[in-house]
Design a protein around this motif. Structure first.
Motif, PDB file in Angstrom:
ATOM      1  N   ARG A 116       0.837  -1.208   0.000  1.00  0.00           N
ATOM      2  CA  ARG A 116       0.000   0.000   0.000  1.00  0.00           C
ATOM      3  C   ARG A 116       0.866   1.250   0.000  1.00  0.00           C
ATOM      4  NH1 ARG A 116      -0.551   3.124   4.724  1.00  0.00           N
ATOM      5  NH2 ARG A 116       0.490   2.154   6.502  1.00  0.00           N
TER       6      ARG A 116
ATOM      7  N   VAL B  43      -1.322   6.724   3.369  1.00  0.00           N
ATOM      8  CA  VAL B  43      -2.647   7.361   3.307  1.00  0.00           C
ATOM      9  C   VAL B  43      -2.499   8.882   3.256  1.00  0.00           C
ATOM     10  CG1 VAL B  43      -3.855   5.493   4.475  1.00  0.00           C
ATOM     11  CG2 VAL B  43      -2.920   7.371   5.842  1.00  0.00           C
TER      12      VAL B  43
ATOM     13  N   PHE C 121      -5.056  13.482   1.580  1.00  0.00           N
ATOM     14  CA  PHE C 121      -5.110  12.049   1.826  1.00  0.00           C
ATOM     15  C   PHE C 121      -5.346  11.278   0.538  1.00  0.00           C
ATOM     16  CE2 PHE C 121      -6.622  14.016   5.826  1.00  0.00           C
ATOM     17  CZ  PHE C 121      -5.573  13.601   6.636  1.00  0.00           C
ATOM     18  N   THR C 122      -4.905  10.031   0.541  1.00  0.00           N
ATOM     19  CA  THR C 122      -5.135   9.156  -0.588  1.00  0.00           C
ATOM     20  C   THR C 122      -6.600   8.733  -0.545  1.00  0.00           C
ATOM     21  OG1 THR C 122      -2.880   8.412  -0.258  1.00  0.00           O
ATOM     22  CG2 THR C 122      -4.261   7.075  -1.703  1.00  0.00           C
TER      23      THR C 122
ATOM     24  N   GLN D 122      -5.062  -0.701  -1.068  1.00  0.00           N
ATOM     25  CA  GLN D 122      -4.808   0.685  -0.687  1.00  0.00           C
ATOM     26  C   GLN D 122      -5.773   1.196   0.368  1.00  0.00           C
ATOM     27  OE1 GLN D 122      -2.206   2.562  -1.373  1.00  0.00           O
ATOM     28  NE2 GLN D 122      -3.121   3.975   0.113  1.00  0.00           N
TER      29      GLN D 122
ATOM     30  N   CYS E 227      -7.645   4.012   2.067  1.00  0.00           N
ATOM     31  CA  CYS E 227      -8.051   5.337   1.605  1.00  0.00           C
ATOM     32  C   CYS E 227      -8.762   6.044   2.741  1.00  0.00           C
ATOM     33  CB  CYS E 227      -9.024   5.210   0.437  1.00  0.00           C
ATOM     34  SG  CYS E 227      -8.330   4.323  -0.964  1.00  0.00           S
TER      35      CYS E 227
ATOM     36  N   GLY F 190     -12.021   5.354   6.925  1.00  0.00           N
ATOM     37  CA  GLY F 190     -10.851   4.698   6.332  1.00  0.00           C
ATOM     38  C   GLY F 190     -11.268   3.328   5.822  1.00  0.00           C
TER      39      GLY F 190
ATOM     40  N   CYS G 278     -10.291  -0.006   2.761  1.00  0.00           N
ATOM     41  CA  CYS G 278      -9.272  -0.518   1.843  1.00  0.00           C
ATOM     42  C   CYS G 278      -9.865  -0.693   0.460  1.00  0.00           C
ATOM     43  CB  CYS G 278      -8.736  -1.854   2.346  1.00  0.00           C
ATOM     44  SG  CYS G 278      -7.641  -2.628   1.143  1.00  0.00           S
TER      45      CYS G 278
ATOM     46  N   THR H 297      -8.589   4.514  11.407  1.00  0.00           N
ATOM     47  CA  THR H 297      -8.130   5.568  10.497  1.00  0.00           C
ATOM     48  C   THR H 297      -6.919   6.299  11.078  1.00  0.00           C
ATOM     49  OG1 THR H 297     -10.315   5.875   9.544  1.00  0.00           O
ATOM     50  CG2 THR H 297      -8.833   7.760   9.423  1.00  0.00           C
TER      51      THR H 297
END
Ligand code: ZN
Ligand code: ZN
Length: 914
Positions: free
Chosen positions: A91, A94, A104-105, A133, A135, A153, A155, A345
């Protein structure tokens, strides 16, 4: 043409855009939804509406025999795609360090998007690849924990490939794989899978997509990014991109069929929190409630909090209990779900170097942390569960999938503890604000904007107000509005461009070829307004990356400023007179080498200090900004608290150790993607790099950064670094000011001579200066004591004589005024106090000379102050002297700077007293 028209356009030619080989192979038919007219593909002949209008038919009866919790759902996905020749990529952080417009991603594809100029380009570290990932999104906070499926948060499984590069594939294979993942990986029957036609529009690129659903739950969306440009002017991209994003939380949920996705996605965390809090609810009621919420919450709108409240009413009715009873049942679970999400998160964000704060992206982190703390408080759990314990539970579970979290366990705990204690100490102030809100009528009329103001100014969350019974619920738009205020970064300001340079070729940068070139020849390409000169090549370093520009001369004319505009270096000259070089002329340039050398040392020292700070303080330390010039440097780092003296010393010691070790400074240019993979995103200390090549400055592994500045060849050249000041300049940012090299030596010498003159004044030596100073301080203290004692003895006769000397005014006031250049305020306060004690009609006014100004002291006796207040006199007299004053009836003070108005001021006092 908008999204709708584009969708219609693509759907009007399904064979070209949507039909994939799997549909033929398996016999999927294309249908039009009889409710929303969207097109979808299904094996179910009888189905006539799209999954958007379908209830969650998997709760309690999952459509597979596999039961995969979160981590196992990932392991299954990983196994499937690995077996199908995909590289599994770790990953990305974030915290989105590689995009200026995002904190943030927010999606897996963001990992691979880079901005060059104004264009977004895709850079993939492998082809094809899959990434789990994490996010972060903060636009739906109020639904998190309540709806059963919202997260701050989550994935996103990103299946990504460049269709036109080796290893790449296009839509047929993509859908084959996704179908294989669902059927073979998750064990879902083909009949349960529906594909819906849709479009996706991003910045500068767009495409068509197939969303896939199982029993009403959207599991993923395969986007075929085929076009670049906008919907009115576009062409096929030379490198088409497959961007399939699927929710890992949903993969797990569909196989488990639990009432909420939280029950299976936080691993053992929910169960443990239930045990720890002793939460005991009728499981049947709970399951029925959350099933109903999941089934009834409108899929398409995402469900606002008001609709969840409406739902609660409805469900309570169905279950034949009151809304209060139902709430009492579900509230502890909602709380556990919410807290679990928020802390998870934070675990990722803090591990990746973000800090909760009041600015930037840190803002949202503090919001959710305070929300979690507030909920713990509201439910009376704050002594049972600590947020850092919840973080540990998450890490214990997630480390199988994200082993890097283990490395940050301690940092995460440190930050959470610190923030929690800050929160509890600010609660006192929050309580008093809450009290005054309660007593005023305003509480009932609090708007969302009022709530935002309360949060911004006092850190008061709506959850806290709920806890206090001031508001009944959190308005559905609160967190959305707050998030909007803080989602995107402000892009850096740019100065006004100089016109006429657009067509010039890029300047050849001699300082990159060899930093030691200080004399060079070049051809003048352009002269603008007689003061800006562009050359074909230059050794002048232009202002950039926090490094001050070089100065020097071009053909004997002073260069006072050097900037870079796009790829062109612009030299600003001054005092050229008639000697301004002409276009086409060959000129000789000289860079001020000494200045460059000093700046260069400060610059490399910044790198050394940055890593020293991180090593000394914690992994959350990043460079926030930096500035390097001839005489000093400045490094702003992200850190949660003011530095102690010990911490400053520790940083300094480490930095000087690195200097003494004389590490080589290796500068090399890398392909950006390679550099990111090899050195991680730590390279982006100075912000993003908007080119496909990055210049990496590597201090032998101690510090590795992408940087375009000038650097010494090995750290020993810096000689010495000394931090002269550290200061917390904003929430979450600490500034270090430092001197390096010769500047550090001058600084030490200056300190030394200051010390010498102090020693001399004390009649002591440098070695004994502290001792002598202590003694001098003791002497001064003793003298003061003696004076005070003497004053007590003499104050009575002096006070008597003052009373006698005072002017007896018709108003009955006895006025005594004096201007004193010798005695200080201590004296006049003692005397004034005594004098009004003896003479109740007395007004005592003393103007005391103090440095550049005058101090005003007024006393009024018990009888006098019925006629005129001491504060009034102090105020008027001070204002006459050009200053201000105040006080109470008996004592007033103030001051001013206009020494020339002393007489006038004394007269004014008399007038007032009359
Ligand atoms: Zn529909
Ligand atoms: Zn640098």
């Amino acid at each position: 043409m908008g999204k709708k028209e584009l969708a219609a356009l693509f759907s009007s030619n399904p064979d070209r855009y949507y039909k994939v080989s799997l549909f033929d192979k398996m016999g999927f038919t294309r249908k039009k939804c009889n409710r929303c007219e969207k097109f979808f593909w299904t094996l179910d002949i009888a189905r006539d509406f799209c999954p958007d209008h379908e209830n969650y038919g998997f709760i309690g009866k999952p459509p597979t025999n596999k039961r995969l919790d979160y981590v196992n759902a990932w392991k299954e996905t990983e196994k499937f795609f690995r077996a199908n020749d995909h590289k599994i990529v770790r990953r990305y952080p974030v915290v989105c360090r590689w995009r200026e417009d995002l904190y943030f991603t927010i999606a897996s594809i963001v990992d691979f998007q880079r901005v060059i100029g104004n264009q977004v380009v895709f850079e993939l570290p492998a082809n094809p690849l899959v990434v789990p990932q994490m996010c972060l999104r903060f636009n739906d906070i109020e639904n998190v924990g309540l709806s059963g499926r919202h997260y701050t948060g989550f994935c996103m499984i990103g299946q990504t490939c460049n269709a036109d590069a080796p290893g790449g594939y296009w839509k047929d294979k993509c859908i084959d794989l996704d179908f294989g993942m669902l059927t073979k990986g998750l064990g879902i029957r083909a009949e349960d899978i529906t594909f819906v036609e849709d479009v996706w529009m991003g910045a500068g690129a767009f495409g068509y997509s197939l969303e896939y659903f199982v029993r009403g739950l959207e599991l993923g969306n395969a986007v075929f990014t085929e076009f670049e440009g906008n919907e009115n002017d576009y062409r096929v991209m030379p490198n088409k991109i497959i961007d399939m994003g699927a929710g890992l939380e949903r993969f797990s949920w569909i196989t488990m069929g639990t009432p909420t996705s939280y029950d299976c996605c936080f691993g053992p965390v929910v169960g443990k929190l239930v045990d720890m809090t002793g939460t005991d609810t009728d499981q049947e009621v709970l399951t029925r409630y959350f099933e109903s919420v999941s089934l009834k919450l409108d899929n398409k709108t995402g469900g606002s909090s008001s609709s969840i409240r409406d739902l609660k009413l409805l469900i309570a009715k169905e279950m034949n209990i009151s809304e209060e009873q139902l709430s009492a049942f579900v509230a502890p679970y909602e709380a556990i779900y919410t807290i679990s999400d928020h802390i998870r998160t934070l675990v990722f964000a803090i591990s990746d170097g973000a800090l909760p704060s009041n600015v930037g992206g840190g803002y949202n982190l503090r919001v959710i942390l305070r929300r979690a703390l507030s909920i713990l408080e509201r439910l009376g759990w704050k002594n049972t569960i600590r947020v850092e314990d919840i973080a540990e539970l998450h890490i214990d579970y997630l480390r199988q999938m994200y082993p890097e979290l283990e490395d940050h366990r301690q940092d995460v705990k440190t930050i959470l503890q610190l923030e929690a204690s800050r929160y509890s100490s600010s609660r006192e102030r929050m309580n008093s604000v809450a009290m005054s809100l309660k007593s005023s009528k305003k509480a009932k009329e609090l708007t969302v904007d009022d709530l935002i103001r309360l949060y911004e100014s006092d850190g008061i969350t709506p959850d806290f107000l709920m806890e206090q019974g001031i508001v009944q619920n959190v308005p559905s738009t609160f967190y959305t509005k707050l998030a909007e205020l803080h989602t995107s970064q402000v892009s850096s300001q740019s100065s006004k461009p100089i016109a006429g340079l657009e067509d010039l070729p890029p300047t050849k940068l001699l300082y990159y070829q060899d930093e030691s070139i200080h004399h060079f020849h070049a051809k003048v390409l352009k002269v603008v307004e007689g003061k800006y000169i562009v050359l074909d090549q230059t050794a002048f370093y232009p202002r950039g990356g926090g490094q001050e520009p070089d100065t020097g001369e071009i053909e004997g004319v002073k260069v006072v400023e050097v900037t870079k505009q796009a790829d062109v270096v612009v030299h600003k000259i001054e005092g050229g007179g008639g000697r301004i070089p002409a276009e086409e002329q060959t000129v000789h340039g000289t860079v001020n080498g000494r200045r460059r050398d000093l700046i260069t040392k400060h610059h490399t020292a910044t790198h050394v200090l940055n890593s020293a700070s991180r090593n000394a303080l914690g992994s959350w330390v990043w460079q926030n900004s930096a500035f390097k010039e001839e005489t000093y440097g400045r490094l702003d780092i992200t850190h949660h608290s003011t530095l102690t003296r010990e911490e400053v010393k520790k940083i300094e010691r480490m930095a000087n150790w690195v200097i003494r070790e004389n590490h080589p400074v290796i500068i090399k240019t890398y392909d950006r993607g390679d550099a990111e993979q090899q050195f991680s995103f730590r390279i982006y200390q100075g912000g993003i790099v908007p080119t496909s090549n990055v210049r990496i400055v590597n201090i032998n592994g101690w510090d590795i950064e992408a940087c375009g500045g000038t650097h010494v060849k090995s750290t020993g050249e810096i000689g010495l670094v000394k931090i002269v000041k550290s200061e917390r300049i904003q929430d979450g940012v600490v500034r270090l000011e430092f001197v390096a090299g010769e500047a550090a030596v001058s600084y030490m010498q200056q300190l030394d001579s200051q010390l010498a003159s102090i020693a001399q004044a004390l009649g002591s030596s440098r070695e004994k200066v502290v001792e002598s100073f202590d003694k001098a301080m003791q002497d001064a203290e003793a003298t003061k004591k003696k004076l005070r004692a003497m004053l007590r003895v003499v104050s009575v006769p002096i006070a008597k004589s003052i009373s006698e000397q005072a002017k007896k005014l018709d108003s009955g006031i006895h006025l005594y005024t004096t201007y004193d250049e010798e005695l200080d305020d201590d004296y006049h306060i003692a005397i004034g106090e005594k004098a009004i004690e003896l003479d109740k009609h007395l007004v005592y006014l003393a103007l005391v000379s103090k440095g550049q100004g005058i101090r005003v002291i007024v006393f009024a006796g018990e009888a006098a102050c019925k006629k005129v207040k001491a504060s009034a006199i102090a105020k008027q007299v001070s204002s006459k002297l050009g200053g201000s004053g105040g006080g109470d009836n008996r004592f007033g003070q103030g001051g001013g700077k206009s020494k020339d108005r002393i007489r006038e001021a004394l007269l004014l006092a008399e007038e007032v007293a009359r």
